[in-house]
Design a protein around this motif. Structure first.
Motif, mmCIF file in Angstrom:
data_model
loop_
_atom_site.group_PDB
_atom_site.id
_atom_site.type_symbol
_atom_site.label_atom_id
_atom_site.label_comp_id
_atom_site.label_asym_id
_atom_site.label_seq_id
_atom_site.Cartn_x
_atom_site.Cartn_y
_atom_site.Cartn_z
ATOM 1 N N ALA A 178 -46.636 5.734 37.970
ATOM 2 C CA ALA A 178 -46.328 6.541 36.576
ATOM 3 C C ALA A 178 -45.378 7.680 36.967
ATOM 4 N N ILE A 179 -45.427 8.215 38.236
ATOM 5 C CA ILE A 179 -44.595 9.178 38.641
ATOM 6 C C ILE A 179 -43.087 8.480 39.067
ATOM 7 N N GLY A 180 -43.517 7.496 39.751
ATOM 8 C CA GLY A 180 -41.986 6.913 40.049
ATOM 9 C C GLY A 180 -41.123 6.433 38.753
ATOM 10 N N ALA A 181 -42.009 6.100 37.742
ATOM 11 C CA ALA A 181 -41.374 5.485 36.352
ATOM 12 C C ALA A 181 -40.752 6.744 35.598
ATOM 13 N N PHE A 182 -41.541 7.898 35.837
ATOM 14 C CA PHE A 182 -40.970 9.304 35.209
ATOM 15 C C PHE A 182 -39.832 9.805 35.790
ATOM 16 N N VAL A 183 -39.741 9.675 37.211
ATOM 17 C CA VAL A 183 -38.487 10.071 37.856
ATOM 18 C C VAL A 183 -37.294 9.294 37.553
ATOM 19 N N VAL A 184 -37.551 8.088 37.497
ATOM 20 C CA VAL A 184 -36.614 7.271 37.248
ATOM 21 C C VAL A 184 -35.888 7.088 35.488
ATOM 22 N N ILE A 185 -36.878 7.049 34.968
ATOM 23 C CA ILE A 185 -36.464 7.327 33.293
ATOM 24 C C ILE A 185 -35.891 8.651 33.125
ATOM 25 N N GLY A 186 -36.639 9.525 33.562
ATOM 26 C CA GLY A 186 -36.134 11.052 33.315
ATOM 27 C C GLY A 186 -34.823 11.117 33.770
ATOM 28 N N LEU A 187 -34.298 10.720 35.156
ATOM 29 C CA LEU A 187 -33.079 10.756 35.706
ATOM 30 C C LEU A 187 -32.107 10.086 34.890
ATOM 31 N N LEU A 188 -32.362 9.014 34.458
ATOM 32 C CA LEU A 188 -31.229 8.442 33.447
ATOM 33 C C LEU A 188 -31.178 9.204 32.183
ATOM 34 N N ALA A 189 -32.240 9.550 31.612
ATOM 35 C CA ALA A 189 -32.026 10.548 30.237
ATOM 36 C C ALA A 189 -31.177 11.818 30.666
ATOM 37 N N VAL A 190 -31.415 12.467 31.959
ATOM 38 C CA VAL A 190 -30.528 13.516 32.033
ATOM 39 C C VAL A 190 -29.434 13.500 32.258
ATOM 40 N N PHE A 191 -28.911 12.096 32.868
ATOM 41 C CA PHE A 191 -27.238 11.974 32.862
ATOM 42 C C PHE A 191 -26.700 11.170 31.614
ATOM 43 N N GLY A 192 -27.628 11.094 30.311
ATOM 44 C CA GLY A 192 -27.261 10.181 29.320
ATOM 45 C C GLY A 192 -26.971 8.692 29.469
ATOM 46 N N LEU A 193 -27.856 8.298 30.376
ATOM 47 C CA LEU A 193 -27.561 6.985 30.519
ATOM 48 C C LEU A 193 -28.840 5.886 30.016
ATOM 49 N N LEU A 194 -29.853 6.584 29.387
ATOM 50 C CA LEU A 194 -31.046 6.018 29.020
ATOM 51 C C LEU A 194 -30.966 5.510 27.312
ATOM 52 N N PRO A 195 -30.780 4.396 27.167
ATOM 53 C CA PRO A 195 -30.429 3.792 25.630
ATOM 54 C C PRO A 195 -31.507 4.628 24.735
ATOM 55 N N GLY A 196 -31.394 4.925 23.648
ATOM 56 C CA GLY A 196 -31.947 5.664 22.675
ATOM 57 C C GLY A 196 -32.835 6.778 22.932
ATOM 58 N N SER A 197 -32.510 7.462 24.034
ATOM 59 C CA SER A 197 -33.241 8.707 24.474
ATOM 60 C C SER A 197 -32.709 9.939 23.444
ATOM 61 N N ASP A 198 -33.709 10.601 23.128
ATOM 62 C CA ASP A 198 -33.659 11.828 22.280
ATOM 63 C C ASP A 198 -33.106 13.141 22.952
ATOM 64 N N ASN A 199 -32.881 13.169 24.172
ATOM 65 C CA ASN A 199 -32.727 14.195 25.011
ATOM 66 C C ASN A 199 -31.104 14.111 25.104
ATOM 67 N N PRO A 200 -30.584 15.395 25.058
ATOM 68 C CA PRO A 200 -28.942 15.464 24.872
ATOM 69 C C PRO A 200 -28.327 15.148 26.346
ATOM 70 N N GLY A 201 -29.176 15.066 27.320
ATOM 71 C CA GLY A 201 -28.445 14.477 28.601
ATOM 72 C C GLY A 201 -27.406 15.761 28.987
ATOM 73 N N VAL A 273 -36.858 16.785 37.556
ATOM 74 C CA VAL A 273 -36.527 16.142 36.323
ATOM 75 C C VAL A 273 -37.027 16.903 35.094
ATOM 76 N N VAL A 274 -38.271 17.509 35.254
ATOM 77 C CA VAL A 274 -38.443 18.212 34.106
ATOM 78 C C VAL A 274 -37.582 19.512 33.814
ATOM 79 N N LEU A 275 -36.989 20.057 35.047
ATOM 80 C CA LEU A 275 -36.348 21.279 34.676
ATOM 81 C C LEU A 275 -34.926 21.046 34.345
ATOM 82 N N THR A 276 -34.423 19.628 34.470
ATOM 83 C CA THR A 276 -33.213 19.316 34.235
ATOM 84 C C THR A 276 -33.288 18.533 32.544
ATOM 85 N N LEU A 277 -34.578 17.997 32.289
ATOM 86 C CA LEU A 277 -34.534 17.639 30.913
ATOM 87 C C LEU A 277 -34.754 18.870 29.879
ATOM 88 N N LEU A 278 -35.265 19.947 30.365
ATOM 89 C CA LEU A 278 -35.537 20.890 29.250
ATOM 90 C C LEU A 278 -35.267 22.418 30.129
#
Length: 482
Positions: A178-201, A273-278
């Protein structure tokens, strides 16, 4: 060259490969995969998921430095403990080593304090798990869920050490994935690389865009240290469990060497990841919890329910390991004559039944106190065990200072894991832990924990010294009579 002390007096020695029974009666039932996951899962407590939001609110992005400082302390302490555990694996771990290096009073005191810490944790985790389960199935009252959870995990611990290891393997596995997936998905969202993400990246902008990296000032880093230090407790469990494996020396060395990346990925990585997403001051972090808020910002559906499931596995893992740890410490104390002899007896499956049942009994009593007198009796139990983690780390440091010489003198070939820059880093770690304890006395919320923990510790040490003095008198009397 003198031989090492008798294993039956110091917590036992592990079985050799191919021999399923150790000399102290425990079974070598833990496999390498069990120990690997126990080592990884040991540093991921429910406190990481539940308590990180308040730490972020108190220190802002600077909480990363708080986690890094505490993580450094844990790495150094684990290195010291790994040096001793690899040379002499024992079911009593640091308590048995303190017994040898500092005196019987030290092993007695830290062993019972550590046992006390974990039986209180049993109550905390059982209640936390019951709250989640009641939310899912309200027809069953919360106290009943707490009872069910405790009974089930007691049964797994009573069955065999292998069943404990199997449960822990899957509980810890869920946390790790769970944490591994959270870190990977979160970092993709942080840098705008996650398709369909609601986060501004926003990349790394959130680390400084709300008052800078240290919006509450440098002092908030130390406040953050006080808030996160206890979420690291549990990393030492693998050194107790190693005594019930076929190759404890290898297991301890592997766990000690991997603790750096485990803390870096699971603690620093996930909080980063939390601090870079929000932004750190986003109201949703405190309202929903840091991880749920982060998942919601990405657009993960049912983030709250997903996180509830992950927290429940973390709670069950902590309960499972807490009962195991408390029982093995009680077993070791019984083996050394510092607890009732019944604690040191094992059944045909190599399980210390009396040690497990006595530990869970006190756990049940603590759960009862939590429901009956949560703000008085249970609050006292919680606060009086609050600083035990730091006491344990201090004892490990002082023990290692003495044990290095003992190991070099008696079995130098067993020194396969060495503390870096000995003794300078050991003394530096002692200074760091002492500073945290002193700083806690200046903090209004932490002061009571330190004072009550010191009070309980002083009481246990006094009992140990009286017991030690009585033992010496009886020995002298026996010699005179002889």
């Amino acid at each position: 060259m003198t031989s090492l002390p008798s294993p039956t007096k110091e917590g036992g020695t592990p079985s050799e490969p191919g021999n399923p029974q150790s000399s102290d009666g425990l079974q070598a039932g833990l496999k390498n995969r069990h120990l690997s996951m126990i080592a990884i899962g040991g540093v991921i407590g429910a406190g990481l998921f539940v308590g990180s939001a308040s730490g972020i609110a108190a220190a802002g992005p600077g909480i990363l430095l708080s986690y890094a400082l505490v993580g450094l302390m844990v790495v150094l302490v684990m290195r010291m403990l790994g040096e001793m555990a690899a040379a002499r694996p024992s079911s009593g771990s640091f308590s048995a080593y303190a017994d040898q290096a500092l005196g019987r009073w030290a092993g007695f005191s830290i062993g019972w304090l550590y046992w006390f810490f974990w039986v209180v944790v049993l109550a905390v985790e059982a209640t936390a798990g019951a709250q989640i389960l009641e939310g899912w199935i309200p027809a069953v009252p919360q106290w009943a869920w707490a009872l069910i959870v405790m009974v089930v995990l007691t049964a797994t611990n009573l069955a065999s050490v292998a069943s404990y290891g199997e449960f822990e393997f899957w509980f810890a596995g869920i946390k790790v994935v769970a944490i591994g997936a959270f870190v990977v998905i979160g970092l993709l969202a942080v840098f705008g690389l996650l398709p369909g993400s609601d986060n501004p990246g926003a990349g790394l902008a959130h680390l400084t865009d709300s008052g800078g990296f240290l919006p509450k000032g440098p002092g908030a880093i130390l406040t953050g240290v006080l808030m996160v230090v206890f979420s690291f407790m549990g990393s030492e469990i693998v050194t107790l469990a190693a005594g019930e494996s076929s190759n404890p020396q290898r297991a301890v060395a592997k766990a000690t060497n991997s603790v750096i990346w485990r803390i870096a990925v699971f603690y620093l990585g996930s909080i980063f990841v939390v601090l870079t997403l929000l932004p750190w001051n986003d109201p949703s972090i405190l309202k929903e919890g840091s991880y749920v808020a982060a998942l919601n910002s990405i657009g993960i559906p049912h983030a709250g329910q997903v996180m509830d499931f992950i927290v429940l596995t973390a709670v069950l893992s902590c309960l499972n390991s807490g009962l195991y740890t408390a029982s093995r410490m009680a077993f070791s104390l019984g083996l050394r004559g510092d607890a009732p002899k019944a604690f040191a007896r094992t059944n045909a499956r190599g399980v210390p039944t009396a040690a497990i049942l006595s530990s869970v009994l006190f756990g049940f009593v603590a759960v009862f106190f939590n429901y009956q007198w949560p703000d008085t009796v249970f609050a006292f139990l919680l606060n009086s065990s609050g600083a035990v983690a730091l006491f344990v780390w201090l004892v490990i440091c002082f023990t290692q200072l003495r044990m290095r010489g003992i190991i070099l003198r008696e079995a130098p070939e067993k020194l396969v894991v060495r503390m870096w820059l000995f003794p300078y880093l050991t003394w530096a770690t002692i200074a760091m832990i002492s500073f945290v304890l002193v700083y806690m006395l200046t903090d209004d919320t932490a002061r009571e924990q330190v004072l009550l923990s010191l009070l309980v510790a002083a009481l246990v040490v006094a009992i140990a010294l009286v017991k030690d003095a009585r033992g010496r008198r009886e020995k002298t009397a026996a010699e005179v009579d002889g």
